[in-house]
Design an enzyme around this catalytic site. Sequence first.
Site, short mmCIF file in Angstrom:
data_model
loop_
_atom_site.label_atom_id
_atom_site.label_comp_id
_atom_site.label_asym_id
_atom_site.label_seq_id
_atom_site.Cartn_x
_atom_site.Cartn_y
_atom_site.Cartn_z
N LYS A 32 0.84 -1.22 0.00
CA LYS A 32 0.00 0.00 0.00
C LYS A 32 0.86 1.25 0.00
O LYS A 32 0.56 2.23 -0.67
CB LYS A 32 -0.90 0.02 1.24
CG LYS A 32 -1.95 -1.07 1.24
CD LYS A 32 -2.75 -1.09 2.53
CE LYS A 32 -1.99 -1.67 3.71
NZ LYS A 32 -1.72 -3.11 3.65
N GLY A 72 3.36 -1.13 8.60
CA GLY A 72 4.71 -0.72 8.20
C GLY A 72 4.71 -0.47 6.71
O GLY A 72 4.20 -1.28 5.95
N HIS A 73 5.23 0.66 6.31
CA HIS A 73 5.31 0.97 4.88
C HIS A 73 6.76 1.21 4.53
O HIS A 73 7.47 1.88 5.27
CB HIS A 73 4.58 2.27 4.54
CG HIS A 73 3.15 2.28 4.93
ND1 HIS A 73 2.24 1.38 4.46
CD2 HIS A 73 2.47 3.10 5.75
CE1 HIS A 73 1.07 1.65 4.97
NE2 HIS A 73 1.17 2.68 5.77
#
Length: 434
Positions: A16, A40-41
């Site tokens: 995402k 978490g990105h």
Amino acid sequence: MPATVILGAQWGDEGKGKLVDRLAEQATWVARFQGGNNAGHTVVLGDQVLKFHLLPSGITRKECNLVLGDGMVIDPWVLNDELVNWKESSDEDPRGERLFVSERAHIILPYHRYMDSLDSKIGTTGRGIGPTYADKINRIGLRFGDLSEVNGDSNWAESTSERMNASLDAAGSTERVSKQSLLDDISWICDNFSSAIANTGLMLDNALKLGENVILEGAQGCLLDIDQGTFPYVTSSVTSRGNSTHGAGIHPGHVEEVIGITKAYITRVGNGAMPTELLDEVGDHLGTVGHEFGTTTGRKRRCGWFDAVVMRHAQRINGFTGLALTKLDVLGGLDEIKICVAYELDGQEIREMPSSASALERCKPIYITMPGFPSQTLTEWLGIAKKANSEGKGFSALPSAAQHYIKQLETLVGVPCTSVGVGPDRDATIDLVE
Ligand code: IMP
């Protein structure tokens, strides 16, 4: 301009962050609406790898305003660490300038982390998410907007620390919360975040009325939804479309586009059934080539074939208008690729996910098999993506077996693919040509 919703369609970690980072170029607002730093990105900008847990992915676009919305649970210490890191790399402190924290969002305190650390059943991230949502539902949680009322209130700190310690004791924890530490924590949070606390729903509503572009960024994925996921092996929030507007403090009529993000295969972290899990060399290939380790906990992700039963469920709940397929490159080099189209449960073929965890545990995948396509280096995939976009070729730039695979997924899920990711770089995404 209507709001666009970006949601994970599987068990989270679908990519995402990368999509929101790309779309944020056109957006004036990116808002998170649920979850906390269990998410978490990773955003890759050339040589720079940026990891975020709370800050929305739009942080890298300086014109973009950022909202941590009503439905979130927020650990102020983690947020502060992320802001310190961001300041080091960008020289910017966005607090109260373009980063706003909802007055309705709930606060994760050390007590919630202590309680979460006792989990041994679900395999939580241990960040205090479930216990903070539990306090919210029990109507005893603390919200950012209520901080000033309790700051310096020693009666409140006394009764609250007593309640917390009784709960810790009953749950078998040896941790304790002192009245003074609670008072110090509240005072620190006020000092660091007062300037950013706002009625963020109102801000987003005003922005939409002015025709601005708003992205609602989901965390986790549909199968981790507290109601619609694989209960009890889920997170504690509603991760789905229905909560995207509610958790952001705006009405659902603002939304037109809902993009479901899905990997070209599937992964899961934590416990719970996963019918297409691969414990063989193909699973190793997906894990190694796809770098399948959690951004938040570093845990190895479980890997498996694409599961169309999961995806049809996600589609029914969310009504995606398009699918963003990620990590197609990771399948490169496999002789054949399987897709799960149904399950066998106790000798019967079923096409819908059972709601019971034990029934899902007994489900065996029924596969169709497709031909594989060759592996390429990340630089080669990036080259394909750049050429495809600059020459308007779209998915036709991909190997023909990969194109057939995408078509098959679209047919099985009943939603068109709007983009295909072929590597971690910001530009390694091919857009659909209409
Ligand atoms: P919690 O959200 O920390 O309570 O964890 C509950 C379950 O959701 C566990 O199985 C976690 O591994 C999973 N989970 C939570 N957040 C994420 C995420 O961002 N990606 C993938 N799994 C997640």
